[in-house]
Enzyme design. Sequence first.
Site, PDB file in Angstrom:
ATOM      1  N   GLU A   1      -3.588   1.382  -6.312  1.00 30.62           N
ATOM      2  CA  GLU A   1      -2.649   0.348  -6.737  1.00 30.62           C
ATOM      3  C   GLU A   1      -2.425   0.521  -8.233  1.00 30.62           C
ATOM      4  O   GLU A   1      -3.319   0.964  -8.953  1.00 30.62           O
ATOM      5  CB  GLU A   1      -3.201  -1.048  -6.413  1.00 30.62           C
ATOM      6  CG  GLU A   1      -2.184  -2.153  -6.533  1.00 30.62           C
ATOM      7  CD  GLU A   1      -0.940  -1.912  -5.673  1.00 30.62           C
ATOM      8  OE1 GLU A   1       0.066  -1.433  -6.241  1.00 30.62           O
ATOM      9  OE2 GLU A   1      -0.984  -2.177  -4.465  1.00 30.62           O
TER      10      GLU A   1
ATOM     11  N   CYS B   1       0.875  -1.179   0.000  1.00 27.48           N
ATOM     12  CA  CYS B   1       0.000   0.000   0.000  1.00 27.48           C
ATOM     13  C   CYS B   1       0.902   1.215   0.000  1.00 27.48           C
ATOM     14  O   CYS B   1       1.552   1.513   1.008  1.00 27.48           O
ATOM     15  CB  CYS B   1      -0.901  -0.004   1.230  1.00 27.48           C
ATOM     16  SG  CYS B   1      -2.011   1.429   1.267  1.00 27.48           S
TER      17      CYS B   1
END
Length: 345
Positions: A127, A2
């Site tokens: 992402e 992340c």
Amino acid sequence: MCGRTACSLAADNLRRACAYRDRRGQRRQPEWERQERYQPSYNKGPQSSGPVLLSRRHLHQDADSSERVLMDMRWGLVPSWFKQDNPSKLQFNTSNCRSDTMLSKSSYKGALLKGKRCVVLADGFYEWQQQSGGKQPYFIYFPQTKDVKDKEMEGDEEWKGWRLLTMAGIFDCWEPPGGGEMLYTYTIITVDASKDVSFIHHRQVRAGKGAAGMPAILDGDEAIRKWLDFAEVPTQEAVKLIQPTENIVFHPVSTFVNNIRNNTPECVAPIELGANKEVKATPSNKVMLGWLKSSKEGSPQKKENDLPKWTSQFIHSPSPKKTSASVLQQWLGKQGQPAAKKHKA
């Protein structure tokens, strides 16, 4: 991993969105610690600060460990044992902590065994998928479910806005060797990517680094309660909550978000893949962007009846496993814009 998140709610709205029930079943909102430091953002990266939930007992020893507080902390854990005078001299990246090594690596083990568990709050996280033409960013978040209550209790100020993504984290507090202000920092725990988002990582296994990862997401207040209440739930029980979840949705966004200096609602706006990847100014997009802007500003002019109503995951049980249309589907689907997508093998 992340590496980028968004958390656009104003400080007061963040409190409302984090309402929960205490041990006696009373509805409460967590108090802010150092509220003045919090800055909403659509594009948060490591070394920036962000909001986390933690047990109030970490800050006040006589407090009930089930009570929660909000605090703005820096992303990228600095261990309390770090001896140099500048935390930027830390030689390794601690923005993410892999779940399979969190109890063995010295950077995280001590804090975790001391119960320094927190919940990192975000609208969602970004992402990137590697493609021939470059990297395509996606925004990943909880499905947004409608509020099923017919009416509210008088004086109830239950949050009707975006359901926050709640990620498991570890925090620590570092004191400069020469004295000075304590620095609170956190890391986001990561797990192997669920099958729904694993396609974004086109190479499932990277040399020497294992499978591609995603944040460890806590879905529902029971999971959040157990993770935060370190006095009642020991480490060996809490770590069982750390596992991939399938209860997420996502959509592609513009490469506008790639530049960390870009911090506007366009970062999270859906785009049509294969078309011009600029944000389309359709009526439905304007509704979404207008809501996001008003959320950030805490605008009192926002008309509640113009928005769908959702429950707070801090009070109600986990949301249905992607059986409800997402808010973005409701907002954008009517205009032929891309809805929140689920990958199909």
